[in-house]
Design an enzyme around this catalytic site. Structure first.
Site, PDB file in Angstrom:
ATOM      1  N   HIS A 184       0.755  -1.402  -0.058  1.00 34.93           N
ATOM      2  CA  HIS A 184       0.034  -0.054   0.012  1.00 34.93           C
ATOM      3  C   HIS A 184       0.934   1.184   0.018  1.00 34.93           C
ATOM      4  CE1 HIS A 184      -4.013  -2.083   1.604  1.00 34.93           C
ATOM      5  NE2 HIS A 184      -3.994  -2.060   0.026  1.00 34.93           N
ATOM      6  N   ARG A 285      -9.047  -1.557 -16.155  1.00 40.28           N
ATOM      7  CA  ARG A 285      -9.347  -2.661 -15.447  1.00 40.28           C
ATOM      8  C   ARG A 285     -10.801  -2.910 -14.617  1.00 40.28           C
ATOM      9  NH1 ARG A 285      -4.742  -0.076 -13.098  1.00 40.28           N
ATOM     10  NH2 ARG A 285      -2.689  -1.065 -13.837  1.00 40.28           N
ATOM     11  N   ARG A 321     -10.137  -4.337 -20.659  1.00 38.42           N
ATOM     12  CA  ARG A 321      -9.711  -5.967 -20.336  1.00 38.42           C
ATOM     13  C   ARG A 321     -10.903  -6.460 -19.694  1.00 38.42           C
ATOM     14  NH1 ARG A 321      -4.719  -6.637 -16.330  1.00 38.42           N
ATOM     15  NH2 ARG A 321      -6.323  -6.349 -14.787  1.00 38.42           N
ATOM     16  N   GLU A 415       1.288 -11.918 -21.698  1.00 42.05           N
ATOM     17  CA  GLU A 415       1.762 -11.756 -20.582  1.00 42.05           C
ATOM     18  C   GLU A 415       2.424 -13.001 -20.281  1.00 42.05           C
ATOM     19  OE1 GLU A 415      -1.603  -9.875 -17.741  1.00 42.05           O
ATOM     20  OE2 GLU A 415      -2.536 -11.001 -19.156  1.00 42.05           O
ATOM     21  N   ASN A 438       4.147  -6.458 -16.497  1.00 39.72           N
ATOM     22  CA  ASN A 438       4.385  -7.080 -14.990  1.00 39.72           C
ATOM     23  C   ASN A 438       4.653  -8.633 -15.033  1.00 39.72           C
ATOM     24  OD1 ASN A 438       4.038  -4.212 -14.519  1.00 39.72           O
ATOM     25  ND2 ASN A 438       2.181  -4.369 -13.468  1.00 39.72           N
ATOM     26  N   ASP A 439       3.408  -9.155 -15.423  1.00 39.07           N
ATOM     27  CA  ASP A 439       3.336 -10.510 -15.622  1.00 39.07           C
ATOM     28  C   ASP A 439       4.117 -11.279 -16.434  1.00 39.07           C
ATOM     29  OD1 ASP A 439       1.250 -11.843 -13.805  1.00 39.07           O
ATOM     30  OD2 ASP A 439      -0.359 -10.562 -14.816  1.00 39.07           O
ATOM     31  N   ARG A 449       5.663 -11.555  -9.002  1.00 41.93           N
ATOM     32  CA  ARG A 449       5.762  -9.958  -8.777  1.00 41.93           C
ATOM     33  C   ARG A 449       5.119  -9.506  -7.635  1.00 41.93           C
ATOM     34  NH1 ARG A 449       1.047  -7.104 -10.859  1.00 41.93           N
ATOM     35  NH2 ARG A 449      -0.698  -8.319 -11.545  1.00 41.93           N
ATOM     36  N   CYS A 486       0.979  -1.977 -21.397  1.00 44.44           N
ATOM     37  CA  CYS A 486       0.428  -1.337 -20.442  1.00 44.44           C
ATOM     38  C   CYS A 486       0.726  -1.814 -19.033  1.00 44.44           C
ATOM     39  CB  CYS A 486      -1.369  -1.927 -20.650  1.00 44.44           C
ATOM     40  SG  CYS A 486      -1.514  -3.699 -20.417  1.00 44.44           S
TER      41      CYS A 486
END
Length: 561
Positions: A184, A285, A321, A415, A438-439, A449, A486
């Site tokens: 966070h 998202r 997505r 991904e 990221n993935d 990750r 992205c």
């Protein structure tokens, strides 16, 4: 001069004296209560209620993502399962402080063992427990120090309740010894554009009052900096301020090659993205509609959110997505069955195929929303993509079903390595590809990750990841299909140039990163981008690739040591 390495959040640089976070309260002692069970239970309930209301009020003042985080913490403070655990300890004659401490610690250990996103939430439980115990003791909860001057805050980790209401006139930067890129602290630092480094494990050796440079772009805390180091850092900070206030223009390279700069959004509120110059949406998202619910939202509920989003970007591309659930985002109505390794299990499109009615309802809502905004004369250019596609057959499946609902532009996310290596075959069926770095990095480097302990491997600069990006970029050129980025990589100004050199035709990122990336692209031609990309590809590891790209792109005298 010495350096402490961590995971940088954003691209900023700051300098100033250290002020350390107030240490946690001492752990309660396991000893019998001096009052009766009813009295101790009443004390605990009162403390839990006060803490929950305080967190809710902080959330209301903070707004945005912080409000959601703090509301979740408020729910933790009054969670029935935790109350039951506390009650069982009180019934055994334990004192209130220890009962709270032990019950919350038990839940924290369970979350830590699960790892990933849930593991990152363990720190939130600790913070709530500390606040309840402080209330029971009649003392102030640990919080942000106030040395009377601007400072760099150093902490083991930062509670959402503190991060949400930071005085940005005083806190120059954040450095935490714990936490990963999805903690966070990291999430809220991005939203507030705070210079931050998380997971700097040796930062606990920094002393109060010591002057440091916090270089988020390099992921470094520089202690004992020279006067020249401080001056260079100050110039970089000034340059970023000028960049942020520059006129908004479409993304483009120095030779005029257009590179649309799009926004990653997690809800339909596009106000900030539009104000910061987003040319559309590269990743919307849709999970926010589904997470935390016991059943899927109705078509009507979904359509209302999609209409709001599409209406904010008339005439511009909006890439949605479909639901990406699984791994760290289990849903009771979709895929809550236990899996030994959920990151490799029933997630993304795989989960949607297993519950196809949810996919069909989402496509229905998207098609209806698109039709509604077109009828109102506010038409956006709707693109829809499937997450976690790993085969050509999955691509055909999704594109076919999307066409049934009148979706004109249907694509896939790349991904996993398999889809990158088969990109030419996948793009023979899909209208576009969007690379989720990221993935892609996670699966290429076999490093979760969401796990801070392997955050060092989660680096999209790794040449193995860049090679896979090039595979997709080359396939896009051969097939004449767009290839977007992205993931977080697009928000790195220099890496953004490399990605364009590898064949990316658009970049999508957190809105706060748009100005830095726009400025970086404008200083390089397409030939430059390809040359810089080749320099990075020739390296053996992520750090070397970053250094090679920097050497190819930036005069050495402008770099910090």
């Amino acid at each position: 001069m010495s350096q402490i390495r961590g995971v940088g959040i954003g691209q900023g640089v700051a300098q100033g004296p250290i002020a350390r976070m107030t240490p946690p309260l001492a752990a309660p002692i396991d000893e019998p209560a001096t009052a009766g069970v009813e009295e101790e239970t009443a004390r605990v309930r009162e403390a839990m209620g006060v803490v929950a209301r305080d967190l809710e009020e902080r959330g209301e003042r903070a707004g945005g993502t912080a409000r959601d985080v703090l509301e979740a913490q408020a729910m933790m403070a009054e969670d029935p399962a935790l109350e039951s655990e506390v009650d069982s300890r009180l019934a055994a004659g334990k004192n209130a402080e220890w009962a709270v401490f032990d019950a919350f610690a038990s839940f924290r250990d369970q979350l830590t063992a699960l790892g990933g996103y849930l593991g990152e939430r363990a720190a939130d439980l600790d913070d709530v427990a500390q606040r309840i115990i402080a209330r029971l003791r009649g003392v102030s909860a640990p919080g942000i120090p106030d040395p009377g001057h601007p400072f760099v805050l150093v902490a083991e980790d930062l509670a959402p309740a503190d991060t949400a209401l930071l005085d940005l006139d005083k806190v120059l930067a954040l450095v935490t010894t714990q936490g990963g890129p999805t903690s966070h602290t990291a999430i809220l630092a991005r939203e507030k554009s705070i210079v931050a480094i998380v997971g700097a494990t040796t930062a606990d050796r920094l002393r109060d009052g010591e002057t440091v440079i916090v270089d988020a772009a390099a992921g470094l805390v520089i202690s004992e900096p020279s006067a020249d180091d401080l001056d260079q850092a100050r110039r970089r900070a000034d340059d970023r301020l000028r960049t942020a206030s520059a006129p908004l223009t479409p993304g483009a390279l120095a030779d005029g090659t257009p590179v649309p700069l799009l926004a990653n959004l997690g809800n339909p509120d596009a106000t900030n993205a539009v104000a910061l110059g987003a040319e559309g949406v590269g990743l919307f998202r849709t999970e926010f509609l589904f997470l935390g619910n016991q059943s899927a939202p109705t078509i009507t509920q979904q359509r209302e959110s999609y209409e709001r989003l599409l209406g904010a970007f008339p005439g511009k591309k909006v890439v949605v997505r479909v639901l990406d659930a699984g791994a760290d985002k289990p849903l009771a109505f979709l895929n809550d069955a236990h899996e030994e390794n959920p990151a490799l299990g029933l997630r993304g499109l795989r989960a949607l195929r297993a519950s196809e009615d949810i996919l069909r309802e989402q496509l229905t809502a998207l098609a209806e929303a698109d039709a509604a905004v077109r009828a109102a004369g506010e038409a956006a250019d709707l693109w829809v993509m499937a997450p976690m596609v790993s085969t050509t057959e999955e691509t055909e499946y999704f594109v076919t079903i999307a066409r049934e609902y009148g979706i004109r532009t249907a694509g896939v996310m790349v991904e996993v390595p398999s889809s990158a290596l088969l990109a030419d075959r996948i793009l023979a069926h899909a209208d576009f590809a969007s690379i989720g770095t990221n993935d892609l990095t996670q699966y290429t480097l076999a490093a979760d990750r969401l796990l801070g302990s392997v955050a060092g491997f989660q680096d999209p600069w790794h040449p193995a990841v860049l090679r896979l990006v090039r595979e997709v970029g080359d396939a896009g050129r051969r097939t004449g299909k767009p290839v977007g980025i992205c993931g977080e990589a697009a928000a790195d100004p220099l890496l953004a140039v490399v990605l364009v050199g590898l064949g990316a035709t658009s970049l999508s990122m957190a809105p706060t990163a748009l100005a830095d990336v726009r400025a970086s692209l404008a200083t390089h031609t397409l030939d430059d981008a390809r040359r810089i990309a080749e320099a990075a590809l020739a390296a053996d590891d992520a750090a070397s690739a970053r250094d090679a790209a920097m050497s190819a792109a930036i005069p050495r005298e402008r770099q910090l040591p």
